[in-house]
Design an enzyme around this catalytic site. Structure first.
Site, PDB file in Angstrom:
ATOM      1  N   GLU A 116      20.781 -56.708 -11.094  1.00  0.00           N
ATOM      2  CA  GLU A 116      20.675 -57.334  -9.785  1.00  0.00           C
ATOM      3  C   GLU A 116      19.406 -56.834  -9.090  1.00  0.00           C
ATOM      4  O   GLU A 116      19.130 -55.634  -9.111  1.00  0.00           O
ATOM      5  CB  GLU A 116      21.896 -57.000  -8.919  1.00  0.00           C
ATOM      6  CG  GLU A 116      21.953 -57.836  -7.658  1.00  0.00           C
ATOM      7  CD  GLU A 116      23.170 -57.507  -6.793  1.00  0.00           C
ATOM      8  OE1 GLU A 116      23.624 -58.403  -6.071  1.00  0.00           O
ATOM      9  OE2 GLU A 116      23.656 -56.375  -6.840  1.00  0.00           O
ATOM     10  N   ALA A 133      25.377 -47.881  -6.752  1.00  0.00           N
ATOM     11  CA  ALA A 133      26.423 -48.417  -7.617  1.00  0.00           C
ATOM     12  C   ALA A 133      26.189 -49.915  -7.764  1.00  0.00           C
ATOM     13  O   ALA A 133      25.568 -50.534  -6.908  1.00  0.00           O
ATOM     14  CB  ALA A 133      27.808 -48.145  -7.029  1.00  0.00           C
ATOM     15  N   GLU A 143      28.136 -53.659  -9.101  1.00  0.00           N
ATOM     16  CA  GLU A 143      29.444 -54.265  -9.330  1.00  0.00           C
ATOM     17  C   GLU A 143      29.551 -55.111 -10.586  1.00  0.00           C
ATOM     18  O   GLU A 143      30.333 -56.069 -10.620  1.00  0.00           O
ATOM     19  CB  GLU A 143      29.820 -55.130  -8.121  1.00  0.00           C
ATOM     20  CG  GLU A 143      28.963 -56.381  -7.913  1.00  0.00           C
ATOM     21  CD  GLU A 143      27.774 -56.188  -6.997  1.00  0.00           C
ATOM     22  OE1 GLU A 143      27.240 -57.192  -6.496  1.00  0.00           O
ATOM     23  OE2 GLU A 143      27.379 -55.034  -6.769  1.00  0.00           O
ATOM     24  N   ASN A 144      28.840 -54.783 -11.661  1.00  0.00           N
ATOM     25  CA  ASN A 144      28.947 -55.563 -12.892  1.00  0.00           C
ATOM     26  C   ASN A 144      30.425 -55.837 -13.195  1.00  0.00           C
ATOM     27  O   ASN A 144      31.254 -54.930 -13.167  1.00  0.00           O
ATOM     28  CB  ASN A 144      28.345 -54.777 -14.064  1.00  0.00           C
ATOM     29  CG  ASN A 144      27.055 -54.080 -13.689  1.00  0.00           C
ATOM     30  OD1 ASN A 144      26.067 -54.722 -13.384  1.00  0.00           O
ATOM     31  ND2 ASN A 144      27.073 -52.757 -13.707  1.00  0.00           N
ATOM     32  N   GLU A 176      32.723 -51.536  -4.331  1.00  0.00           N
ATOM     33  CA  GLU A 176      32.373 -52.172  -5.611  1.00  0.00           C
ATOM     34  C   GLU A 176      33.541 -52.967  -6.187  1.00  0.00           C
ATOM     35  O   GLU A 176      33.341 -54.030  -6.797  1.00  0.00           O
ATOM     36  CB  GLU A 176      31.905 -51.115  -6.620  1.00  0.00           C
ATOM     37  CG  GLU A 176      30.687 -50.311  -6.180  1.00  0.00           C
ATOM     38  CD  GLU A 176      29.492 -51.171  -5.802  1.00  0.00           C
ATOM     39  OE1 GLU A 176      29.331 -52.264  -6.373  1.00  0.00           O
ATOM     40  OE2 GLU A 176      28.716 -50.751  -4.926  1.00  0.00           O
ATOM     41  N   HIS A 213      33.898 -56.395  -4.743  1.00  0.00           N
ATOM     42  CA  HIS A 213      32.965 -57.338  -5.372  1.00  0.00           C
ATOM     43  C   HIS A 213      33.569 -58.037  -6.594  1.00  0.00           C
ATOM     44  O   HIS A 213      33.100 -59.110  -6.976  1.00  0.00           O
ATOM     45  CB  HIS A 213      31.714 -56.601  -5.846  1.00  0.00           C
ATOM     46  CG  HIS A 213      30.664 -56.417  -4.807  1.00  0.00           C
ATOM     47  ND1 HIS A 213      30.159 -57.443  -4.049  1.00  0.00           N
ATOM     48  CD2 HIS A 213      29.989 -55.295  -4.415  1.00  0.00           C
ATOM     49  CE1 HIS A 213      29.225 -56.960  -3.238  1.00  0.00           C
ATOM     50  NE2 HIS A 213      29.097 -55.670  -3.437  1.00  0.00           N
ATOM     51  N   GLU A 227      27.565 -58.710  -0.015  1.00  0.00           N
ATOM     52  CA  GLU A 227      27.439 -57.342   0.464  1.00  0.00           C
ATOM     53  C   GLU A 227      28.103 -57.100   1.816  1.00  0.00           C
ATOM     54  O   GLU A 227      28.713 -56.059   2.031  1.00  0.00           O
ATOM     55  CB  GLU A 227      25.959 -56.938   0.513  1.00  0.00           C
ATOM     56  CG  GLU A 227      25.257 -56.993  -0.834  1.00  0.00           C
ATOM     57  CD  GLU A 227      25.904 -56.097  -1.893  1.00  0.00           C
ATOM     58  OE1 GLU A 227      26.760 -55.258  -1.540  1.00  0.00           O
ATOM     59  OE2 GLU A 227      25.561 -56.240  -3.076  1.00  0.00           O
TER      60      GLU A 227
END
Length: 884
Positions: free
Chosen positions: A159, A292, A294-295, A328, A331, A350
């Site tokens: 990202e 961090a 958020e994959n 996270e 997300h 976000e």
């Protein structure tokens, strides 16, 4: 280069007009972006072979395409990749058919004939590099726990627009597809991706790990991590949850594993859609980036944001871990399951995750007062997370932007990750939830998720869902808050017949002749002793009826609203009398507003300090830290000023009584926030040159060297910082040795942060030199320079160092920070000549994409210069009345 920086403020309103246009619901064909919409990828199959020794990799992929209308070329994204072979539907394309546009980050494949609508398959072979900074595929050098041996591992950060550094792809959020990754790694390594391992086999180069295909998702949510890793695991219903860390550290993820289970159950219920992937990994990386990411199914964290050592980690670390996890994990629904259509709606990711993460943290940990502690003035190098006040301070300036801002380029996408996107978005959502009601708001969120799962959305889609749930015109209320910059101040004036006139206007700081704006404000107010009431203020003025002339009136109940309040003298006097009856939230809100009014030159600083002196005695952390942070800001602003010693004496007189109530040592059973406050007071009083505190810190540091267990983890960061601030060369060297030796990222941070506090110019230069070495992870190495600029009192030395070594420092900086780095180092200056210096430097050395960050830094310098001048005379007048 050649950007005309003096005109940036004026240009801003050409680029970001304040007129509002109604946004439309998500439509794939109408979504912005560079890529043509005639060709859509549906499935990727990717195979990657890293070469750890050479820091390169080779790869191959096949991509199933859905061609919607005839095309003569394929256009997708690639960056820093060499394409070695390409074929379409098994027909090899000649090298001459491949064109790479490095500037636009596009790969164009010219086709021998028109490609008809229908299903087709693209195959590409390519090679690329493994980066030292957190962009694309990167490597991390680290010390192994226990042995201290130097090791290496791999991670990814995609990202906003760096998946294209790992494999050629349609790297825009609206181009969702399924991704199946295969990777070749050494046999003793563990490889992790979004989905569980489908198969694994031994081959000559090590082992080939094949992961199951993901659900349909955006390219930037892919993840690949590999190294000598350990893990601990658990299960919540059908979901396997794991914490993964470098060898020997997995058990430090026990707290994170327990928190993950708690949050997952809460979100499954709140969103009304259970977490959809078979596993959720929380992955600790000892470097590569500083936050961090958020994959989906494989969230990556900088190690200190995930791992907790019960013996050596502070309560602050524990609280931060919870809040980062909650952010996270939010997300996984809001951002991953439903993804913003384009980067102009990044706040949907976000802002929402910031609100939801804080809401969840507060729900399970009310004793931490997280909403209140996220309501503090800015102090960007000492506190974790961006606060509401920090965002509001930025939003009051000429260099602000709407929550929804137009994004045209990759650089603009990376620069969108700022205070406005995260925190203004968060606090607007909190204000809206407070206005609509928690249950109604949640029902709207559930409608939104259900309508857009495995797809994309715009802000209009969210407003539509909330409007349906609430039967209120949410889009009309929200437009002013999300589509125009800034926020209002509501002026309160008592009139005859128990009436109170309310007037709204734009609140600005250091921004003359700002374009006037108006908002629909969801106001809350309370007459002391009565239940709170609400009012939607839709015009420039409004009237409150039946407000007794002898009763105090408080607007913005509990500080949930994203606006300031300015009271007339009668209203203010009544509020001061009623202070003991006000909630802690309302007292913190009054502190916030009075400090902001002083910054904006709407009130003298005596208004703030007069309020402070009338506050009831308290050890409440949110209230006291509000005062600590303001004093810390003023103390930093007055470095080199002859009035500073007088300010320090006065500031010590304000803070000492609270410290003497708490004392040095923790009491058994005290709330965790007490430890946080004690640490804040020690550091603040030490910075204010309190001789007893400085001596106490030195004494406790010596005992710690002999017996580390003698010093409570909560106090270590503060005591080390004060020891570092007044360090001689011997003490500096001891701190440095401790930092080199430890394998704990949290401990390492504490020691190096202490080195950054040193005020001796010789030691300042020694600390700065560390940023060029491999002692620290890249993200922490570059952060050392602004840390020195702020805490040493020598921003001039820090800037000269950075200027001389800018290329090396930028090589360690990730995509989100590269345009901010140089300008950010000027934000600690308060001399207007530095603004001119930055303009010249930017014109000759920085890319046009850095222009907004340069403008922010120039504005900050000019504000500090003006405020310092005004503040000095006002402080003299106020402190002169005191018997110190």
């Amino acid at each position: 280069m050649g950007v005309l920086f003096p005109f940036l403020a004026a240009l801003f309103f050409v680029i970001f007009p304040v007129t509002m246009t109604a946004e439309k619901p998500f439509s794939f064909k109408d979504t912005p972006g560079k890529l043509p919409k005639e060709v859509v990828p549906t499935d990727y199959s990717i195979r990657i072979i890293p070469n750890i020794d050479a820091f390169t990799f080779t790869g191959a992929e096949t991509v199933k395409l859905k061609v919607r209308s005839p095309v003569h070329q394929l256009v997708l994204n690639a960056l820093e990749l060499e394409i070695t072979e390409a074929s379409l539907d098994d027909q090899v394309l000649p090298k001459s058919a491949l064109k790479v546009d490095k500037e636009k980050e596009l790969l164009t494949l010219a086709l021998p004939s028109e490609l008809p609508p229908g299903d087709h398959t693209l195959a590409l072979s390519f090679s690329g590099k493994i980066n030292q900074q957190g962009q694309g595929l990167f490597y991390v050098h680290y010390q192994e726990q226990g042995s201290g041996a130097q090791k290496i591992m791999l991670g990814t950060q995609f990202e906003a627009t760096d998946a294209r550094r790992f494999f050629p792809c349609w790297d825009e959020p609206a181009f969702r597809a399924r991704f199946q990754l295969t990777a070749v790694v050494p046999e003793n390594w563990l490889a992790v991706s979004n989905m569980p391992i489908a198969s694994e086999k031994k081959i000559a180069e090590g082992k080939e790990v094949r992961f199951a295909a993901t659900p349909s998702m955006s390219s930037y949510l892919n993840v690949f991590v590999a190294g000598e890793l350990d893990l601990i695991e658990s299960r919540i219903g059908p979901t396997q949850i794991r914490v993964i860390a470098t060898k020997g550290k997995a058990e430090l993820g026990r707290y994170a594993l327990e928190v993950t289970a708690q949050i997952l159950q809460y979100y499954n219920e709140y969103f009304g859609v259970p977490y959809p992937l078979p596993k959720l990994d929380q992955i600790a990386l000892p470097g590569g980036f500083g936050g961090a990411m958020e994959n989906w199914g494989g969230i990556t964290y900088f190690e200190s944001a995930l791992l907790f050592d019960p013996k050596n980690s502070s309560a602050e670390t524990k609280q931060n871990i919870y809040e980062v996890l909650a952010h996270e994990m939010a997300h996984q629904w809001f951002g991953d399951l439903v993804t913003m259509a384009w980067w102009d709606n990044l706040w949907l990711n976000e802002g929402f995750a910031s609100w939801m993460g804080t809401k969840c943290t507060a729900h399970f940990n009310p004793q931490w007062e997280v909403w209140l502690r996220r309501n503090l003035p800015r102090d960007p190098t000492r506190r974790v997370g961006i606060t509401k006040e920090q965002a509001m301070e930025g939003d009051a300036r000429s260099t602000t932007h709407p929550i929804q801002q137009p994004i045209a380029t990759e650089a603009e996408a990376n620069s969108a990750f700022d205070d406005i996107t995260y925190k203004k978005g968060q606090w607007f959502l909190r204000m809206l939830e407070s206005f609509l009601g928690e249950d109604v708001f949640r029902d709207g969120i559930r409608r939104y998720i259900a309508a857009h799962e495995y797809s994309n959305s715009t802000t209009a889609d969210l407003w539509n869902a909330l409007s349906e749930a609430s039967k209120k015109p949410v889009a009309e209320i929200a437009a002013g808050w999300t589509e125009q910059p800034g926020f209002p101040v509501v002026k309160v004036k008592r009139e005859a017949d128990e009436k109170v006139r309310l007037t709204q206007e734009r609140f600005t700081v250091n921004f003359k002749n700002a374009p006037p704006l108006q908002w629909k404000i969801p106001l809350t107010y309370s007459v002391i002793g009565q239940a709170p009431a609400t009012l939607l203020m839709t015009g420039k003025t409004d009237i409150l009826q039946n407000i007794p002339v002898d009763r105090s009136l408080k607007l913005n109940v509990k500080g949930a609203g994203n606006y300031r309040v300015e009271y007339d003298e009668p209203s203010w006097s009544l509020l001061l009398e009623a202070l003991p009856k006000l909630s802690i939230e309302d007292r913190v809100n009054l502190l916030s507003d009075t400090w902001a009014l002083a910054q904006a030159d709407r009130a003298p600083i005596s208004l703030f300090f007069g309020l402070v002196q009338k506050l009831p005695a308290s050890t409440d952390i949110a209230e006291r830290e509000q005062i600590v942070n303001v004093l810390d800001f003023i103390n930093g602003l007055l470095v080199g000023n002859p009035e500073r010693e007088k300010l320090q004496r006065y500031a010590r007189s304000l803070l000492r009584p609270t410290f003497e109530t708490l004392n040095w040592d923790p009491n058994q059973g005290e709330p965790p926030t007490t430890g946080n406050l004690r640490a804040s007071l020690i550091e603040a009083l030490g910075d204010l040159n309190d001789p007893e505190i400085v001596a106490g810190c030195r004494e406790r540091f010596e005992k710690y060297l002999a017996n580390p267990a003698s010093l409570a983890p909560d106090l270590r960061p503060s005591i080390f910082a004060i020891v570092g601030r007044y360090a001689d060369e011997k003490t500096w060297t001891k701190l440095h040795e401790l930092g080199l030796k430890t394998t704990s990222i949290e401990e390492k941070q504490n020691y190096y942060n202490a080195l950054a506090c040193a005020t001796d110019p010789k030691l300042v230069k020694k600390t700065l030199a560390i940023a060029l070495t491999d002692e620290l992870p890249t993200s922490r190495a570059i952060f050392l320079v602004p840390k020195v600029a702020r805490d040493s009192g020598h921003p001039d030395i820090a800037w000269e160092f950075a200027k001389a070594n800018m290329n090396v420092l930028l090589a360690k900086t990730d995509a989100a920070g590269v345009n901010r780095y140089a300008p950010s180092l000027f934000t600690f200056f308060s001399d207007n000549s530095r603004a001119d210096e930055l303009k010249t430097y930017a014109k000759n050395n920085l890319p046009p994409a850095s222009a907004p960050e340069v403008a922010k830094a120039i504005d900050e310098i000019q504000f500090r210069a003006e405020f310092k001048k005004r503040l000095t005379s006002q402080l003299n007048a106020w402190i002169g009345q005191k018997d110190l």
